[in-house]
Write a protein that holds these residues in place. Structure first.
Motif, PDB file in Angstrom:
ATOM      1  N   TRP A  23       0.951  -1.097   0.065  1.00 61.51           N
ATOM      2  CA  TRP A  23      -0.007  -0.062   0.035  1.00 61.51           C
ATOM      3  C   TRP A  23       0.548   1.344   0.090  1.00 61.51           C
ATOM      4  CZ3 TRP A  23      -4.623   1.500  -1.197  1.00 61.51           C
ATOM      5  CH2 TRP A  23      -4.887   2.447  -1.056  1.00 61.51           C
ATOM      6  N   ARG A  24       1.941   1.257   0.727  1.00 56.34           N
ATOM      7  CA  ARG A  24       2.847   2.473   0.782  1.00 56.34           C
ATOM      8  C   ARG A  24       3.555   2.434  -0.642  1.00 56.34           C
ATOM      9  NH1 ARG A  24       5.648   1.928   6.683  1.00 56.34           N
ATOM     10  NH2 ARG A  24       3.804   2.250   8.009  1.00 56.34           N
ATOM     11  N   TYR A  25       4.069   1.434  -1.185  1.00 57.36           N
ATOM     12  CA  TYR A  25       4.549   1.567  -2.470  1.00 57.36           C
ATOM     13  C   TYR A  25       3.652   2.128  -3.390  1.00 57.36           C
ATOM     14  CZ  TYR A  25       6.590   0.281  -6.827  1.00 57.36           C
ATOM     15  OH  TYR A  25       7.012   0.098  -8.093  1.00 57.36           O
ATOM     16  N   ARG A  26       2.256   1.797  -3.462  1.00 56.40           N
ATOM     17  CA  ARG A  26       1.548   2.332  -4.428  1.00 56.40           C
ATOM     18  C   ARG A  26       1.097   3.745  -4.163  1.00 56.40           C
ATOM     19  NH1 ARG A  26      -3.071  -2.515  -5.200  1.00 56.40           N
ATOM     20  NH2 ARG A  26      -1.599  -3.964  -6.279  1.00 56.40           N
ATOM     21  N   LEU A  27       1.071   4.204  -2.953  1.00 61.66           N
ATOM     22  CA  LEU A  27       0.838   5.543  -2.521  1.00 61.66           C
ATOM     23  C   LEU A  27       2.051   6.612  -3.195  1.00 61.66           C
ATOM     24  CD1 LEU A  27      -0.785   5.440   0.955  1.00 61.66           C
ATOM     25  CD2 LEU A  27      -2.003   6.118  -1.129  1.00 61.66           C
ATOM     26  N   LYS A  28       3.359   5.877  -2.863  1.00 59.71           N
ATOM     27  CA  LYS A  28       4.466   6.724  -3.359  1.00 59.71           C
ATOM     28  C   LYS A  28       4.379   6.831  -4.865  1.00 59.71           C
ATOM     29  CE  LYS A  28       9.239   6.403  -3.084  1.00 59.71           C
ATOM     30  NZ  LYS A  28      10.567   5.438  -2.934  1.00 59.71           N
ATOM     31  N   ALA A  29       4.088   5.742  -5.658  1.00 58.75           N
ATOM     32  CA  ALA A  29       3.934   5.818  -6.829  1.00 58.75           C
ATOM     33  C   ALA A  29       2.985   6.877  -7.347  1.00 58.75           C
ATOM     34  CB  ALA A  29       3.855   4.451  -7.458  1.00 58.75           C
ATOM     35  N   GLU A  30       2.058   7.131  -6.738  1.00 62.18           N
ATOM     36  CA  GLU A  30       0.836   7.689  -7.238  1.00 62.18           C
ATOM     37  C   GLU A  30       1.385   9.218  -6.868  1.00 62.18           C
ATOM     38  OE1 GLU A  30      -3.721   8.714  -5.785  1.00 62.18           O
ATOM     39  OE2 GLU A  30      -2.847   6.513  -5.821  1.00 62.18           O
ATOM     40  N   THR A  31       1.828   9.553  -5.586  1.00 63.66           N
ATOM     41  CA  THR A  31       2.359  10.786  -5.238  1.00 63.66           C
ATOM     42  C   THR A  31       3.554  11.264  -6.368  1.00 63.66           C
ATOM     43  OG1 THR A  31       1.903  10.287  -2.989  1.00 63.66           O
ATOM     44  CG2 THR A  31       3.238  12.245  -3.339  1.00 63.66           C
ATOM     45  N   GLU A  32       4.258  10.576  -6.578  1.00 63.66           N
ATOM     46  CA  GLU A  32       5.475  10.776  -7.710  1.00 63.66           C
ATOM     47  C   GLU A  32       4.598  11.265  -8.967  1.00 63.66           C
ATOM     48  OE1 GLU A  32       8.419   7.869  -7.723  1.00 63.66           O
ATOM     49  OE2 GLU A  32       9.091   8.166  -5.926  1.00 63.66           O
ATOM     50  N   ALA A  33       3.682  10.379  -9.349  1.00 64.22           N
ATOM     51  CA  ALA A  33       2.949  10.546 -10.690  1.00 64.22           C
ATOM     52  C   ALA A  33       2.570  11.878 -10.535  1.00 64.22           C
ATOM     53  CB  ALA A  33       2.099   9.623 -10.888  1.00 64.22           C
ATOM     54  N   ARG A  34       1.641  12.235  -9.553  1.00 66.42           N
ATOM     55  CA  ARG A  34       1.006  13.569  -9.415  1.00 66.42           C
ATOM     56  C   ARG A  34       1.947  14.534  -9.498  1.00 66.42           C
ATOM     57  NH1 ARG A  34      -1.188  12.725  -4.494  1.00 66.42           N
ATOM     58  NH2 ARG A  34       0.236  14.062  -3.431  1.00 66.42           N
ATOM     59  N   GLN A  35       3.111  14.871  -8.651  1.00 64.05           N
ATOM     60  CA  GLN A  35       4.143  15.558  -8.740  1.00 64.05           C
ATOM     61  C   GLN A  35       4.765  15.954 -10.337  1.00 64.05           C
ATOM     62  OE1 GLN A  35       6.624  14.474  -5.568  1.00 64.05           O
ATOM     63  NE2 GLN A  35       5.433  15.155  -4.137  1.00 64.05           N
ATOM     64  N   ASN A  36       4.979  14.877 -11.070  1.00 65.18           N
ATOM     65  CA  ASN A  36       5.794  14.943 -12.339  1.00 65.18           C
ATOM     66  C   ASN A  36       4.545  15.334 -13.377  1.00 65.18           C
ATOM     67  OD1 ASN A  36       7.919  14.357 -11.138  1.00 65.18           O
ATOM     68  ND2 ASN A  36       8.043  12.257 -11.509  1.00 65.18           N
ATOM     69  N   TRP A  37       3.269  15.167 -13.083  1.00 61.81           N
ATOM     70  CA  TRP A  37       2.210  15.394 -14.300  1.00 61.81           C
ATOM     71  C   TRP A  37       2.250  16.646 -14.869  1.00 61.81           C
ATOM     72  CZ3 TRP A  37      -1.837  18.306 -15.900  1.00 61.81           C
ATOM     73  CH2 TRP A  37      -2.641  17.787 -16.757  1.00 61.81           C
ATOM     74  N   ALA A  38       2.261  17.777 -14.203  1.00 66.81           N
ATOM     75  CA  ALA A  38       2.353  19.033 -14.758  1.00 66.81           C
ATOM     76  C   ALA A  38       3.559  19.446 -15.753  1.00 66.81           C
ATOM     77  CB  ALA A  38       2.446  19.983 -13.549  1.00 66.81           C
ATOM     78  N   GLN A  39       4.839  18.619 -15.244  1.00 71.09           N
ATOM     79  CA  GLN A  39       6.173  18.778 -16.163  1.00 71.09           C
ATOM     80  C   GLN A  39       5.755  17.913 -17.344  1.00 71.09           C
ATOM     81  OE1 GLN A  39       9.500  17.548 -14.171  1.00 71.09           O
ATOM     82  NE2 GLN A  39      10.702  18.149 -15.800  1.00 71.09           N
TER      83      GLN A  39
END
Length: 137
Positions: A23-39
């Motif tokens: 669950w933590r791994y999935r949350l981390k991946a989702e957070t990174e994707a959200r941060q990199n989306w705008a770029q």
């Protein structure tokens, strides 16, 4: 590295610590994707009016540069100037006669008739074999 998704039954058999790690791994991946989306995908948020507005503007003319002579494109030479097609001999009556019927007429295909000596960079092949010059065609 992406992990292979596991089934619900396999997840239930795992212990709670392993489920929490996943669950933590999935949350981390989702957070990174959200941060990199705008770029990575921010260009998709540009309003349509702004995109259309940019298309209406005429592009600024580019300054013309005088190219050196070696980079200029020469005018196209007409094909008739360097390729001469002579009239064909009569069409053969059998299909076997079609094989080489144009090239068999002397003088019709000058590009196929070469009377030059063929040499390689290491020496003539016929010379290595010891053939007489009369036998080389």
């Amino acid at each position: 590295m992406a992990q292979k998704p596991i089934s619900i039954a396999a997840a239930e058999r795992m212990n709670l610590v392993a489920q929490d790690e996943i669950w933590r791994y999935r949350l981390k991946a989702e957070t990174e994707a959200r941060q990199n989306w705008a770029q990575k995908w921010g260009f998709l948020t540009t309003p349509l009016e702004e995109l259309i507005e940019c298309e209406d503007k005429a592009p600024a003319p580019k300054p013309r540069m005088e190219l050196p002579e070696r980079f200029r494109i020469r005018p196209v030479t007409p094909v008739e100037k360097y390729i001469k097609v002579l009239p064909s001999p009569p069409v053969p009556k059998t299909t076997q006669g079609f094989i080489g019927w144009r090239s068999g007429v002397p003088g019709l295909n000058k590009c196929l008739e070469h009377d030059e000596v063929i040499q390689s960079c290491k020496g003539a092949y016929a010379k290595e074999l010891g053939w007489p010059k009369e036998g080389i065609h």
